[in-house]
Design a protein around this motif. Sequence first.
Motif, PDB file in Angstrom:
ATOM      1  N   LEU A   5       0.836  -1.190   0.000  1.00  0.00           N
ATOM      2  CA  LEU A   5       0.000   0.000   0.000  1.00  0.00           C
ATOM      3  C   LEU A   5       0.868   1.236   0.000  1.00  0.00           C
ATOM      4  CD1 LEU A   5      -2.616  -0.917   2.725  1.00  0.00           C
ATOM      5  CD2 LEU A   5      -2.882  -1.058   0.272  1.00  0.00           C
ATOM      6  N   PHE A   6       0.466   2.214  -0.743  1.00  0.00           N
ATOM      7  CA  PHE A   6       1.105   3.517  -0.710  1.00  0.00           C
ATOM      8  C   PHE A   6       2.606   3.423  -0.967  1.00  0.00           C
ATOM      9  CE2 PHE A   6      -2.040   3.216   2.842  1.00  0.00           C
ATOM     10  CZ  PHE A   6      -3.130   3.574   2.073  1.00  0.00           C
ATOM     11  N   GLY A   7       3.025   2.669  -1.972  1.00  0.00           N
ATOM     12  CA  GLY A   7       4.435   2.404  -2.214  1.00  0.00           C
ATOM     13  C   GLY A   7       5.111   3.344  -3.189  1.00  0.00           C
ATOM     14  N   ALA A   8       4.473   4.404  -3.594  1.00  0.00           N
ATOM     15  CA  ALA A   8       5.083   5.286  -4.582  1.00  0.00           C
ATOM     16  C   ALA A   8       6.242   6.077  -3.967  1.00  0.00           C
ATOM     17  CB  ALA A   8       4.044   6.248  -5.132  1.00  0.00           C
ATOM     18  N   ARG A   9       7.252   6.336  -4.810  1.00  0.00           N
ATOM     19  CA  ARG A   9       8.374   7.155  -4.353  1.00  0.00           C
ATOM     20  C   ARG A   9       7.929   8.603  -4.220  1.00  0.00           C
ATOM     21  NH1 ARG A   9      12.742   6.436  -8.706  1.00  0.00           N
ATOM     22  NH2 ARG A   9      10.877   6.549  -9.944  1.00  0.00           N
ATOM     23  N   ARG A  10       8.519   9.304  -3.295  1.00  0.00           N
ATOM     24  CA  ARG A  10       8.207  10.711  -3.112  1.00  0.00           C
ATOM     25  C   ARG A  10       9.081  11.548  -4.029  1.00  0.00           C
ATOM     26  NH1 ARG A  10       5.614  13.753   1.118  1.00  0.00           N
ATOM     27  NH2 ARG A  10       6.093  15.899   0.706  1.00  0.00           N
ATOM     28  N   MET A  11       8.469  12.454  -4.760  1.00  0.00           N
ATOM     29  CA  MET A  11       9.200  13.359  -5.621  1.00  0.00           C
ATOM     30  C   MET A  11       9.377  14.686  -4.903  1.00  0.00           C
ATOM     31  SD  MET A  11       7.266  12.811  -9.196  1.00  0.00           S
ATOM     32  CE  MET A  11       6.241  11.386  -9.379  1.00  0.00           C
ATOM     33  N   LYS A  19      -1.425  11.540  -5.779  1.00  0.00           N
ATOM     34  CA  LYS A  19      -2.197  10.299  -5.656  1.00  0.00           C
ATOM     35  C   LYS A  19      -1.850   9.478  -4.416  1.00  0.00           C
ATOM     36  CE  LYS A  19      -4.016   6.474  -8.325  1.00  0.00           C
ATOM     37  NZ  LYS A  19      -3.462   5.196  -7.999  1.00  0.00           N
ATOM     38  N   PRO A  20      -0.563   9.240  -4.092  1.00  0.00           N
ATOM     39  CA  PRO A  20      -0.274   8.462  -2.870  1.00  0.00           C
ATOM     40  C   PRO A  20      -0.836   9.109  -1.595  1.00  0.00           C
ATOM     41  CG  PRO A  20       1.666   8.580  -4.247  1.00  0.00           C
ATOM     42  CD  PRO A  20       0.657   9.519  -4.846  1.00  0.00           C
ATOM     43  N   LYS A  65     -12.204   5.214  -6.269  1.00  0.00           N
ATOM     44  CA  LYS A  65     -13.395   6.059  -6.420  1.00  0.00           C
ATOM     45  C   LYS A  65     -13.245   7.335  -5.600  1.00  0.00           C
ATOM     46  CE  LYS A  65     -18.405   5.966  -5.986  1.00  0.00           C
ATOM     47  NZ  LYS A  65     -19.567   5.173  -5.578  1.00  0.00           N
ATOM     48  N   CYS A  66     -12.743   7.197  -4.391  1.00  0.00           N
ATOM     49  CA  CYS A  66     -12.513   8.355  -3.521  1.00  0.00           C
ATOM     50  C   CYS A  66     -11.431   9.259  -4.097  1.00  0.00           C
ATOM     51  CB  CYS A  66     -12.133   7.866  -2.127  1.00  0.00           C
ATOM     52  SG  CYS A  66     -11.607   9.161  -0.991  1.00  0.00           S
ATOM     53  N   VAL A  67     -10.329   8.674  -4.535  1.00  0.00           N
ATOM     54  CA  VAL A  67      -9.209   9.450  -5.083  1.00  0.00           C
ATOM     55  C   VAL A  67      -9.643  10.187  -6.347  1.00  0.00           C
ATOM     56  CG1 VAL A  67      -6.944   9.268  -6.189  1.00  0.00           C
ATOM     57  CG2 VAL A  67      -7.380   8.073  -4.049  1.00  0.00           C
TER      58      VAL A  67
END
Length: 76
Positions: A5-11, A19-20, A65-67
């Motif tokens: 879950l929520f594994g995207a890298r932070r830019m 999105k994350p 749907k929420c995002v």
Amino acid sequence: PGVLLFGARRMSDDNSDPKPRLEKECHPQCVALFHELEACNERVTKAEKGNCIPQYNDYWRCVDKCVAARLFTHLK
């Protein structure tokens, strides 16, 4: 195996992907489905057979749907 879950890298802040962060904010309204997914994952891990694809899809459909309702207000 656990669920990623929520594994995207932070830019950098200027180009950050909202999105994350929105997925984390939407998680509470989908928590019941998340608990169903966790319970299924435990059952499948113990039984060493089956899968939790329906529960995974239900949880992420709720989050998406929420995002979706919030995401486009953050895009330039």
